[in-house]
Scaffold this motif. Sequence first.
Motif, PDB file in Angstrom:
ATOM      1  N   GLN A 159       0.575   9.003  -0.852  1.00 36.82           N
ATOM      2  CA  GLN A 159       0.324   8.414   0.458  1.00 36.82           C
ATOM      3  C   GLN A 159       1.599   8.233   1.277  1.00 36.82           C
ATOM      4  OE1 GLN A 159       0.290   7.129  -2.544  1.00 36.82           O
ATOM      5  NE2 GLN A 159      -0.107   4.926  -2.550  1.00 36.82           N
ATOM      6  N   THR A 175       0.820  -1.208   0.000  1.00 38.67           N
ATOM      7  CA  THR A 175       0.000   0.000   0.000  1.00 38.67           C
ATOM      8  C   THR A 175       0.856   1.262   0.000  1.00 38.67           C
ATOM      9  OG1 THR A 175      -0.132   0.071   2.428  1.00 38.67           O
ATOM     10  CG2 THR A 175      -1.801  -1.227   1.269  1.00 38.67           C
ATOM     11  N   GLN A 183       2.104   2.961   2.394  1.00 42.07           N
ATOM     12  CA  GLN A 183       1.698   3.937   3.385  1.00 42.07           C
ATOM     13  C   GLN A 183       2.842   4.192   4.364  1.00 42.07           C
ATOM     14  OE1 GLN A 183      -1.855   2.370   5.133  1.00 42.07           O
ATOM     15  NE2 GLN A 183      -3.148   2.914   3.394  1.00 42.07           N
ATOM     16  N   ASN A 188       3.373   9.353  -5.534  1.00 40.68           N
ATOM     17  CA  ASN A 188       3.116   8.477  -4.374  1.00 40.68           C
ATOM     18  C   ASN A 188       2.625   9.332  -3.207  1.00 40.68           C
ATOM     19  OD1 ASN A 188       4.497   5.787  -5.396  1.00 40.68           O
ATOM     20  ND2 ASN A 188       5.934   7.450  -5.820  1.00 40.68           N
ATOM     21  N   ARG A 236       4.634   9.748   3.234  1.00 45.22           N
ATOM     22  CA  ARG A 236       5.033  11.002   3.888  1.00 45.22           C
ATOM     23  C   ARG A 236       6.560  11.061   3.942  1.00 45.22           C
ATOM     24  NH1 ARG A 236       1.403   8.839   7.358  1.00 45.22           N
ATOM     25  NH2 ARG A 236       3.023   8.497   8.913  1.00 45.22           N
TER      26      ARG A 236
END
Length: 303
Positions: A124, A94, A96, A122, A126
């Motif tokens: 998602q 995912t 994330q 991308n 951080r």
Amino acid sequence: MTGSSVKDWNNLHYALAVAKAGTLSGAALELEVSHSTVLRRIDALEKALQTRLFIRHPRGYVPTEAGQMLMGAAENMQDQLDLLVGKMQGVEETLQGSLVITTVNTLIPLLMPMIRGFQRDNPQVRIELVADRRHLRLEHGEAHIGIRPGAKPTEPDYVVQPGISLNSALYASAEYLRECGPFNGLDALAGHRFIGPTEAYDFIPSLHWITRQVPDEQIVLRCNEFSGFEDAARCGVGIAALNQWCAEARSGLQRLIEPPPEWCTNLWLVTHRDMHRTRKVQLFLRWIKQELARLSPEIGKLV
């Protein structure tokens, strides 16, 4: 089992690799570490257990009876770990969470457009960008990826890949040149002021040249941050050695010499072995390599 070296599961992982490969060099190749790292880990594990795990032969390492028992347990643990990793891969896919990147302050203007492009594709993920002259400890989880200029990192469990070789030259402002006159070459330093580092930077060739070749009385300002060299030069303080992309990204500085080939500074992409193959890290590494390859040859060339 007792002792900190036994509690370090990595030591058991290294022992299992030696048992499977039969040699230290084979295990080192599989684990992407140095021969000495594997030997150190095995010695630490045997010392903690107070028993010999391998019989050393000229042609390789053979597990003792105690070693065979431990390797059997280690293989069971590895199977369970592989099963867990398989279950977790769906979460990893995912993309994330955060990706921590560390570099030096002066490289941020060069890297920021590349980071923005990665984030655009991308969203998602951080990004946490940590600018620090100190080399963050990747093995302690302080960062996922290091982008470092200078000498090639030699930490044993690091995966080090070449990035780009950055050109450097000497720069000064028009105000400075009106005051002190033209700069006529590296062997004509008299009458000129220079900006130097507060400490030796042997791994940065241009700064090493200033430290070694410019008389101390002609270094009128010293800085401990690379960005300070550029700011001081723009203000007319003196001549500074700067990366070409940094000095010429904005107006206000004039290049005084062509970039000497021996002043090139290599940029390295660094990850820890345990994080190197995770999807987020691999995606970013591929992205940053592509972006570095697109830079103008005047900025630098691929290592």
